[in-house]
Design an enzyme around this catalytic site. Structure first.
Site, PDB file in Angstrom:
ATOM      1  N   ASP A   1      50.533  57.733  62.923  1.00 23.39           N
ATOM      2  CA  ASP A   1      50.153  56.622  63.816  1.00 23.39           C
ATOM      3  C   ASP A   1      51.288  55.588  63.881  1.00 23.39           C
ATOM      4  O   ASP A   1      51.726  55.181  64.976  1.00 23.39           O
ATOM      5  CB  ASP A   1      48.864  55.991  63.248  1.00 23.39           C
ATOM      6  CG  ASP A   1      48.129  55.122  64.246  1.00 23.39           C
ATOM      7  OD1 ASP A   1      48.555  55.051  65.414  1.00 23.39           O
ATOM      8  OD2 ASP A   1      47.118  54.505  63.850  1.00 23.39           O
TER       9      ASP A   1
ATOM     10  N   ASN B   1      43.299  55.399  63.813  1.00 18.40           N
ATOM     11  CA  ASN B   1      42.095  54.935  63.115  1.00 18.40           C
ATOM     12  C   ASN B   1      41.166  54.287  64.143  1.00 18.40           C
ATOM     13  O   ASN B   1      41.558  54.034  65.277  1.00 18.40           O
ATOM     14  CB  ASN B   1      42.430  54.015  61.942  1.00 18.40           C
ATOM     15  CG  ASN B   1      43.164  52.772  62.382  1.00 18.40           C
ATOM     16  OD1 ASN B   1      42.685  52.049  63.257  1.00 18.40           O
ATOM     17  ND2 ASN B   1      44.331  52.527  61.802  1.00 18.40           N
TER      18      ASN B   1
ATOM     19  N   THR C   1      44.979  64.965  57.122  1.00 19.45           N
ATOM     20  CA  THR C   1      45.516  65.505  55.861  1.00 19.45           C
ATOM     21  C   THR C   1      46.499  64.574  55.160  1.00 19.45           C
ATOM     22  O   THR C   1      47.090  64.934  54.150  1.00 19.45           O
ATOM     23  CB  THR C   1      46.221  66.868  56.063  1.00 19.45           C
ATOM     24  OG1 THR C   1      47.395  66.672  56.857  1.00 19.45           O
ATOM     25  CG2 THR C   1      45.292  67.860  56.746  1.00 19.45           C
ATOM     26  N   GLY C   2      46.652  63.369  55.690  1.00 18.02           N
ATOM     27  CA  GLY C   2      47.502  62.376  55.043  1.00 18.02           C
ATOM     28  C   GLY C   2      46.642  61.421  54.237  1.00 18.02           C
ATOM     29  O   GLY C   2      45.934  61.817  53.297  1.00 18.02           O
ATOM     30  N   VAL C   3      46.659  60.165  54.643  1.00 18.45           N
ATOM     31  CA  VAL C   3      45.909  59.116  53.942  1.00 18.45           C
ATOM     32  C   VAL C   3      44.407  59.436  53.878  1.00 18.45           C
ATOM     33  O   VAL C   3      43.740  59.099  52.900  1.00 18.45           O
ATOM     34  CB  VAL C   3      46.122  57.761  54.673  1.00 18.45           C
ATOM     35  CG1 VAL C   3      45.245  56.677  54.082  1.00 18.45           C
ATOM     36  CG2 VAL C   3      47.577  57.349  54.588  1.00 18.45           C
ATOM     37  N   TYR C   4      43.883  60.145  54.885  1.00 19.36           N
ATOM     38  CA  TYR C   4      42.441  60.428  54.912  1.00 19.36           C
ATOM     39  C   TYR C   4      42.019  61.544  53.960  1.00 19.36           C
ATOM     40  O   TYR C   4      40.831  61.773  53.763  1.00 19.36           O
ATOM     41  CB  TYR C   4      41.972  60.720  56.344  1.00 19.36           C
ATOM     42  CG  TYR C   4      41.801  59.481  57.219  1.00 19.36           C
ATOM     43  CD1 TYR C   4      42.171  58.219  56.762  1.00 19.36           C
ATOM     44  CD2 TYR C   4      41.267  59.568  58.496  1.00 19.36           C
ATOM     45  CE1 TYR C   4      42.017  57.093  57.559  1.00 19.36           C
ATOM     46  CE2 TYR C   4      41.097  58.437  59.297  1.00 19.36           C
ATOM     47  CZ  TYR C   4      41.485  57.202  58.824  1.00 19.36           C
ATOM     48  OH  TYR C   4      41.319  56.081  59.611  1.00 19.36           O
TER      49      TYR C   4
ATOM     50  N   GLY D   1      51.521  56.373  58.478  1.00 21.72           N
ATOM     51  CA  GLY D   1      51.654  57.812  58.749  1.00 21.72           C
ATOM     52  C   GLY D   1      52.103  58.103  60.167  1.00 21.72           C
ATOM     53  O   GLY D   1      52.956  57.415  60.733  1.00 21.72           O
TER      54      GLY D   1
ATOM     55  N   ASP E   1      59.001  66.182  63.228  1.00 27.04           N
ATOM     56  CA  ASP E   1      58.475  64.884  63.650  1.00 27.04           C
ATOM     57  C   ASP E   1      57.864  65.008  65.052  1.00 27.04           C
ATOM     58  O   ASP E   1      58.571  65.318  66.009  1.00 27.04           O
ATOM     59  CB  ASP E   1      59.637  63.889  63.656  1.00 27.04           C
ATOM     60  CG  ASP E   1      59.218  62.499  64.080  1.00 27.04           C
ATOM     61  OD1 ASP E   1      58.038  62.286  64.441  1.00 27.04           O
ATOM     62  OD2 ASP E   1      60.100  61.617  64.066  1.00 27.04           O
ATOM     63  N   ILE E   2      56.586  64.740  65.182  1.00 29.54           N
ATOM     64  CA  ILE E   2      55.891  64.923  66.458  1.00 29.54           C
ATOM     65  C   ILE E   2      56.419  63.973  67.541  1.00 29.54           C
ATOM     66  O   ILE E   2      56.331  64.271  68.728  1.00 29.54           O
ATOM     67  CB  ILE E   2      54.359  64.756  66.266  1.00 29.54           C
ATOM     68  CG1 ILE E   2      53.592  65.426  67.412  1.00 29.54           C
ATOM     69  CG2 ILE E   2      53.966  63.291  66.114  1.00 29.54           C
ATOM     70  CD1 ILE E   2      52.095  65.576  67.140  1.00 29.54           C
TER      71      ILE E   2
HETATM   72  P1  ADP Z   1      45.280  60.618  58.521  1.00 27.66           P
HETATM   73  O1  ADP Z   1      44.888  59.182  58.301  1.00 27.66           O
HETATM   74  O2  ADP Z   1      44.531  61.271  59.675  1.00 27.66           O
HETATM   75  O3  ADP Z   1      45.267  61.419  57.275  1.00 27.66           O
HETATM   76  P2  ADP Z   1      48.201  60.422  58.418  1.00 27.66           P
HETATM   77  O4  ADP Z   1      49.121  59.896  59.459  1.00 27.66           O
HETATM   78  O5  ADP Z   1      48.173  59.741  57.097  1.00 27.66           O
HETATM   79  O6  ADP Z   1      46.766  60.489  59.109  1.00 27.66           O
HETATM   80  O7  ADP Z   1      48.524  61.954  58.180  1.00 27.66           O
HETATM   81  C1  ADP Z   1      48.224  62.987  59.085  1.00 27.66           C
HETATM   82  C2  ADP Z   1      49.329  64.030  59.009  1.00 27.66           C
HETATM   83  O8  ADP Z   1      50.437  63.603  59.795  1.00 27.66           O
HETATM   84  C3  ADP Z   1      49.863  64.249  57.599  1.00 27.66           C
HETATM   85  O9  ADP Z   1      49.970  65.648  57.373  1.00 27.66           O
HETATM   86  C4  ADP Z   1      51.238  63.583  57.636  1.00 27.66           C
HETATM   87  O10 ADP Z   1      52.157  64.206  56.760  1.00 27.66           O
HETATM   88  C5  ADP Z   1      51.625  63.841  59.070  1.00 27.66           C
HETATM   89  N1  ADP Z   1      52.708  63.006  59.629  1.00 27.66           N
HETATM   90  C6  ADP Z   1      53.166  61.786  59.221  1.00 27.66           C
HETATM   91  N2  ADP Z   1      54.175  61.365  60.024  1.00 27.66           N
HETATM   92  C7  ADP Z   1      54.355  62.354  60.955  1.00 27.66           C
HETATM   93  C8  ADP Z   1      55.254  62.543  62.048  1.00 27.66           C
HETATM   94  N3  ADP Z   1      56.178  61.629  62.376  1.00 27.66           N
HETATM   95  N4  ADP Z   1      55.140  63.679  62.791  1.00 27.66           N
HETATM   96  C9  ADP Z   1      54.222  64.613  62.498  1.00 27.66           C
HETATM   97  N5  ADP Z   1      53.346  64.504  61.481  1.00 27.66           N
HETATM   98  C10 ADP Z   1      53.422  63.389  60.714  1.00 27.66           C
END
Ligand code: ADP
Length: 180
Positions: A36, A26, A129-132, A34, A12-13
């Site tokens: 954000d 966004n 790499t998540g929702v986008y 995600g 978790d970042i």
């Molecule tokens: P985007 O809209 O840029 O795709 P997301 O937040 O949906 O952004 O996903 C970007 C990446 O961040 C994904 O690989 C997701 O699994 C990851 N992610 C989600 N939550 C966390 C977190 N708490 N710490 C680190 N990475 C995360």
């Protein structure tokens, strides 16, 4: 470059104690799901308020308060890092819409902002790499290449951490970084 250490974490970042963590925001800068959502939840309302003020100042910007490929820097509220850099990745639309260039720019501009603020350590999530929907292997390649290239111009930055939230991303990065 010799002193540079790329680090790789599965986790978790929001838990990291570094100079800056990067948010995959966004264009509105007003929070989302995600990473954000996780960053805003952990940072508390001061971060959203600072983003709101920046968005208000930039409301006439073409492409939104922070267009894809661009980045802005804020404080970090209750997080244990010093700054949050918010960058907006491309939405994957098949690859023919400048997605690679935009993603390259996210990593590049984030590093340049960090360097310009005198920061030395920075942690990136796997932007887009998540929702986008950006394909993970391709996104990892771009992330590592863009960071490596940009670091040639940012000698102050000595620590870059790629933070993966899922094992698939982690394995892609592990392979790329071990080949450096
Ligand atoms: P985007 O809209 O840029 O795709 P997301 O937040 O949906 O952004 O996903 C970007 C990446 O961040 C994904 O690989 C997701 O699994 C990851 N992610 C989600 N939550 C966390 C977190 N708490 N710490 C680190 N990475 C995360």
């Amino acid at each position: 470059m010799e002193d540079l250490k790329f680090e790789l974490i599965l986790g978790d970042i929001t838990s990291l104690t570094v100079d800056a963590i990067v948010n995959a925001a966004n264009s509105s800068l007003m929070g989302g799901g995600g990473v954000d959502g996780a960053i805003h939840r952990a940072a508390g309302p001061a971060l959203l308020e600072e983003c709101r003020l920046i968005a208000e100042r930039r409301r006439r910007n073409p492409g939104g308060a922070c267009p894809p490929g661009d980045a802005i820097i804020t404080g970090a509220g209750r997080l244990s890092c010093r700054k949050v850099i918010h960058t907006v990745g491309p939405v994957w639309r098949g690859g023919g819409f400048g997605e690679a260039e935009i993603l390259t720019s996210c990593y590049r501009k984030s590093l340049l902002l960090a360097a310009g603020s005198g920061l030395r350590s920075i942690a990136f999530p796997n932007i887009s790499t998540g929702v986008y929907g950006y394909p993970k292997a391709a996104a990892a390649k771009i992330a590592v290449a863009s960071v490596k290239n940009t670091l040639l111009q940012t000698p102050l930055i000595t620590r870059v951490i790629f933070v993966c939230f899922d094992r698939e991303n982690y394995e892609f990065y592990r392979e790329l970084i071990s080949g450096l």
